[in-house]
Design a protein around this motif. Structure first.
Motif, mmCIF file in Angstrom:
data_model
loop_
_atom_site.group_PDB
_atom_site.id
_atom_site.type_symbol
_atom_site.label_atom_id
_atom_site.label_comp_id
_atom_site.label_asym_id
_atom_site.label_seq_id
_atom_site.Cartn_x
_atom_site.Cartn_y
_atom_site.Cartn_z
ATOM 1 N N HIS A 183 114.315 -16.008 81.609
ATOM 2 C CA HIS A 183 114.519 -15.389 82.885
ATOM 3 C C HIS A 183 114.319 -16.833 83.983
ATOM 4 O O HIS A 183 115.270 -16.634 84.973
ATOM 5 C CB HIS A 183 113.430 -14.478 83.151
ATOM 6 C CG HIS A 183 113.450 -13.915 84.696
ATOM 7 N ND1 HIS A 183 114.566 -13.404 85.152
ATOM 8 C CD2 HIS A 183 112.402 -14.073 85.619
ATOM 9 C CE1 HIS A 183 114.033 -12.894 86.410
ATOM 10 N NE2 HIS A 183 113.128 -13.330 86.719
ATOM 11 N N THR A 184 113.496 -17.535 83.701
ATOM 12 C CA THR A 184 113.341 -18.755 84.760
ATOM 13 C C THR A 184 113.779 -20.069 84.241
ATOM 14 O O THR A 184 114.016 -20.931 85.071
ATOM 15 C CB THR A 184 111.912 -18.959 85.014
ATOM 16 O OG1 THR A 184 111.146 -19.014 83.640
ATOM 17 C CG2 THR A 184 111.273 -17.654 85.862
ATOM 18 N N LEU B 5 119.871 -24.664 78.908
ATOM 19 C CA LEU B 5 118.790 -25.208 78.860
ATOM 20 C C LEU B 5 118.760 -26.541 78.180
ATOM 21 O O LEU B 5 119.509 -26.409 77.113
ATOM 22 C CB LEU B 5 117.906 -24.142 77.936
ATOM 23 C CG LEU B 5 117.531 -22.740 78.603
ATOM 24 C CD1 LEU B 5 116.725 -22.209 77.672
ATOM 25 C CD2 LEU B 5 117.064 -22.712 79.950
ATOM 26 N N VAL B 6 118.526 -27.611 78.808
ATOM 27 C CA VAL B 6 118.663 -28.849 78.088
ATOM 28 C C VAL B 6 117.341 -29.537 77.754
ATOM 29 O O VAL B 6 116.328 -29.388 78.294
ATOM 30 C CB VAL B 6 119.338 -29.808 79.163
ATOM 31 C CG1 VAL B 6 119.524 -31.227 78.483
ATOM 32 C CG2 VAL B 6 120.663 -29.256 79.432
ATOM 33 N N GLY B 7 116.986 -30.155 76.698
ATOM 34 C CA GLY B 7 115.705 -30.756 76.274
ATOM 35 C C GLY B 7 115.634 -31.365 75.027
ATOM 36 O O GLY B 7 115.267 -32.373 74.655
ATOM 37 N N HIS B 8 116.391 -30.646 73.906
ATOM 38 C CA HIS B 8 116.423 -31.099 72.612
ATOM 39 C C HIS B 8 116.970 -32.331 72.472
ATOM 40 O O HIS B 8 118.114 -32.456 73.142
ATOM 41 C CB HIS B 8 116.933 -29.944 71.374
ATOM 42 C CG HIS B 8 115.918 -28.981 71.047
ATOM 43 N ND1 HIS B 8 114.767 -29.183 70.481
ATOM 44 C CD2 HIS B 8 115.957 -27.379 71.400
ATOM 45 C CE1 HIS B 8 114.096 -28.002 70.202
ATOM 46 N NE2 HIS B 8 114.644 -27.107 71.033
ATOM 47 N N GLY B 9 116.496 -33.162 71.522
ATOM 48 C CA GLY B 9 117.512 -34.537 71.488
ATOM 49 C C GLY B 9 118.395 -34.442 70.549
ATOM 50 O O GLY B 9 119.447 -35.300 70.363
ATOM 51 N N LYS B 10 118.485 -33.508 69.700
ATOM 52 C CA LYS B 10 119.527 -33.487 68.626
ATOM 53 C C LYS B 10 119.753 -31.927 68.522
ATOM 54 O O LYS B 10 119.399 -31.079 69.380
ATOM 55 C CB LYS B 10 118.956 -33.889 67.242
ATOM 56 C CG LYS B 10 118.773 -35.557 67.293
ATOM 57 C CD LYS B 10 118.040 -35.955 66.051
ATOM 58 C CE LYS B 10 117.993 -37.451 66.146
ATOM 59 N NZ LYS B 10 117.622 -37.935 64.845
ATOM 60 N N THR C 77 107.897 -21.049 90.834
ATOM 61 C CA THR C 77 109.046 -21.011 91.585
ATOM 62 C C THR C 77 109.519 -22.271 92.188
ATOM 63 O O THR C 77 110.533 -22.617 92.794
ATOM 64 C CB THR C 77 108.743 -20.189 93.116
ATOM 65 O OG1 THR C 77 107.489 -20.899 93.725
ATOM 66 C CG2 THR C 77 108.477 -18.660 93.132
ATOM 67 N N ASP C 78 108.803 -23.362 91.583
ATOM 68 C CA ASP C 78 109.063 -24.847 91.812
ATOM 69 C C ASP C 78 110.201 -24.811 90.854
ATOM 70 O O ASP C 78 110.636 -24.280 90.034
ATOM 71 C CB ASP C 78 107.862 -25.556 91.710
ATOM 72 C CG ASP C 78 107.947 -26.927 92.483
ATOM 73 O OD1 ASP C 78 109.045 -27.318 92.788
ATOM 74 O OD2 ASP C 78 106.964 -27.621 92.620
ATOM 75 N N ASN C 79 110.618 -26.568 91.035
ATOM 76 C CA ASN C 79 111.428 -26.595 89.927
ATOM 77 C C ASN C 79 111.255 -26.631 88.528
ATOM 78 O O ASN C 79 110.050 -27.107 88.424
ATOM 79 C CB ASN C 79 111.844 -28.462 90.308
ATOM 80 C CG ASN C 79 113.036 -28.686 89.594
ATOM 81 O OD1 ASN C 79 113.091 -28.604 88.365
ATOM 82 N ND2 ASN C 79 113.915 -29.679 90.487
ATOM 83 N N PRO C 80 112.158 -26.232 87.779
ATOM 84 C CA PRO C 80 111.502 -26.055 86.503
ATOM 85 C C PRO C 80 111.176 -27.291 85.506
ATOM 86 O O PRO C 80 110.076 -26.841 84.861
ATOM 87 C CB PRO C 80 112.631 -25.209 85.761
ATOM 88 C CG PRO C 80 113.594 -24.756 86.529
ATOM 89 C CD PRO C 80 113.255 -25.238 87.869
ATOM 90 N N ILE D 108 102.363 -19.276 79.441
ATOM 91 C CA ILE D 108 103.720 -18.403 79.107
ATOM 92 C C ILE D 108 103.675 -17.454 80.243
ATOM 93 O O ILE D 108 104.590 -17.144 80.830
ATOM 94 C CB ILE D 108 103.473 -17.623 77.786
ATOM 95 C CG1 ILE D 108 103.546 -18.748 76.510
ATOM 96 C CG2 ILE D 108 104.690 -16.557 77.564
ATOM 97 C CD1 ILE D 108 103.420 -18.026 75.317
ATOM 98 N N GLU D 109 102.642 -16.742 80.678
ATOM 99 C CA GLU D 109 102.510 -15.828 82.115
ATOM 100 C C GLU D 109 102.880 -16.568 82.977
ATOM 101 O O GLU D 109 103.565 -15.903 83.831
ATOM 102 C CB GLU D 109 101.195 -15.283 81.842
ATOM 103 C CG GLU D 109 100.801 -14.399 80.943
ATOM 104 C CD GLU D 109 101.584 -12.968 80.542
ATOM 105 O OE1 GLU D 109 102.391 -12.679 81.705
ATOM 106 O OE2 GLU D 109 101.043 -12.229 79.606
ATOM 107 N N LYS D 110 102.524 -17.754 83.315
ATOM 108 C CA LYS D 110 102.656 -18.541 84.361
ATOM 109 C C LYS D 110 104.303 -18.806 84.548
ATOM 110 O O LYS D 110 104.683 -18.995 85.817
ATOM 111 C CB LYS D 110 102.040 -20.145 84.339
ATOM 112 C CG LYS D 110 102.068 -20.677 85.824
ATOM 113 C CD LYS D 110 101.496 -22.148 85.454
ATOM 114 C CE LYS D 110 100.062 -21.981 85.725
ATOM 115 N NZ LYS D 110 99.312 -23.245 85.927
#
Length: 394
Positions: free
Chosen positions: A167-168, A132-137, A226-229, A219-221
């Motif tokens: 999971h996703t 999982l990538v996203g945090h800047g630091k 199924t699309d690109n995260p 959160i439920e969605k």
């Protein structure tokens, strides 16, 4: 939405704080030093038992430099290495590790640190499940939601908190902005029974309480997406339900105790306090500090405490290599014991208390894992027993 005012503790008659004595251990539970294991050449920043799965309550994970390891605690005081993972980036330094579960119950290990990249390891296949990538630091702490352990939350140096679906791999919510933390976020914890609520704390000297209730449909969605995260409609949450200034310096560890909060600052103490939240009229929210747990020589940041499963005992290390064990729910707090080892002189970054409190682990800056185990409380004190105490208790 109304801007949150910073809530400070109430003082005066009826708000007296019960302070524990740090110098008179009750010795209601006795421990002896049983093991020292060299984990690596870097500090052991994290050590954590798996309380999510009854099959693995005696299993713990550690984070040390670019390596994450899992062990089983054996009854003879020793450890059995189960698995070891090495980051593909040798300059990585893991600061946090957390247990989580996939939706089918598969145990997962989640690790992150200096790079800001979250690695999710499938313990059954021994392979990376997601990155999982996203945090800047850098990421300082990760926690799984015990009621829904496929959800994790990450606290970062970039002043944000992020909610992810392991999971996703979807980045669901980001808690940051005008009313978010104003400096590094150092610790996060989910409420044990209110699935919508969590607390965070950091270098802006505050503890903030957040609600996810309004955003639960997203959160439920995230489970059926199924699309690109990267195309998921991530929501940004700017307003916590409370900003509490119960400390006057960095707050580097926070945990819920029922509806109360335990929080630790670099002021040589842990506080137990009650957030009284009026969501309809935030101006009427207040906090009541109930208890103080003093810890000597604990005035450097990134020292985190831990508790057993039922929150009967709390263990916290200090910069001198000592461990204070408190009876959390006694009032005033009762110091059970102080643990030490003649070889241990380095700061202890994190402790781990086993499910029933009979084993206490500590990860230290010297790259070692230290272990103490409970011994039977004798009915008649013996000379030999006293001799052992001097090795394990200061």
């Amino acid at each position: 939405m109304m801007v949150n005012q910073v809530v400070v503790p109430e003082v005066g008659l009826g708000h007296e704080v019960a302070v524990g004595s740090p110098t008179t251990p009750s010795r209601s539970r006795e421990y002896k030093a049983t093991n020292k294991h060299a984990e690596g050449k870097s500090p052991v920043y994290a050590v954590v038992f798996n309380f999510l799965d009854v099959r693995y309550h005696d299993v713990f994970a550690t984070a040390c430099g670019p390596r994450v390891s899992t062990y089983r605690c054996l009854t003879n005081g020793k450890f059995a290495l189960l698995q070891r993972y090495l980051a593909d980036d040798e300059t990585e330094s893991f600061y946090t590790v957390s247990w989580a579960c996939d939706t089918d119950g598969t145990p997962l290990l989640v690790a992150a640190g200096k790079s800001g990249v979250i690695r999710i390891i499938n313990c059954a296949t021994e392979k990376i499940h997601k990155t999982l990538v996203g945090h800047g630091k850098a990421i300082n702490e990760i926690k799984a939601q015990a009621l829904k352990p496929s959800l994790i939350i990450s606290a970062s140096k970039d002043e944000s908190i992020r909610l992810w679906n392991v999971h996703t791999g979807i980045f669901i919510l980001c808690f940051a902005g005008n009313e978010g933390h104003r400096n590094e976020v150092l610790s996060v914890d989910f409420h044990p029974s209110d699935i919508y609520r969590f607390a965070s704390c950091g270098m802006d000297n505050t503890v903030r309480i957040w609600s996810m209730k309004e955003f639960w449909p997203y959160i439920e969605k995230s489970y059926s997406w199924t699309d690109n995260p990267s195309k998921f409609p991530t929501k940004y949450v700017q307003f916590p339900v409370m900003v509490a200034a119960v400390h006057s310096n960095y707050v580097d560890c926070t945990r819920w105790l029922g509806d109360f909060i335990l929080s630790k600052s670099v002021e040589n103490e842990i506080l137990l306090w009650e957030p009284i939240i009026k969501e309809e009229s935030p101006g009427e929210s207040r906090v009541d500090v109930l208890q103080k747990y003093p810890v000597a020589d604990c005035n450097i940041w990134f020292i985190k405490f831990s508790c057993d499963f039922h929150f009967n005992q709390l263990a916290i290390g200090n910069r001198e290599g000592k461990v204070y064990v408190w009876e959390v729910q006694a009032s005033p707090p009762v110091l059970i014991t102080r643990l030490s080892n003649p070889q241990l002189k380095s700061p202890i970054r994190q402790t781990a208390v086993s499910f029933d409190g009979s084993t206490i682990l500590a990860g230290s800056d010297d790259g070692n894992i230290w272990r103490w185990d409970e011994v039977d409380h004798p009915t008649v004190p013996s000379v030999g027993r006293k001799g052992k105490q001097t090795m394990t208790e200061s």
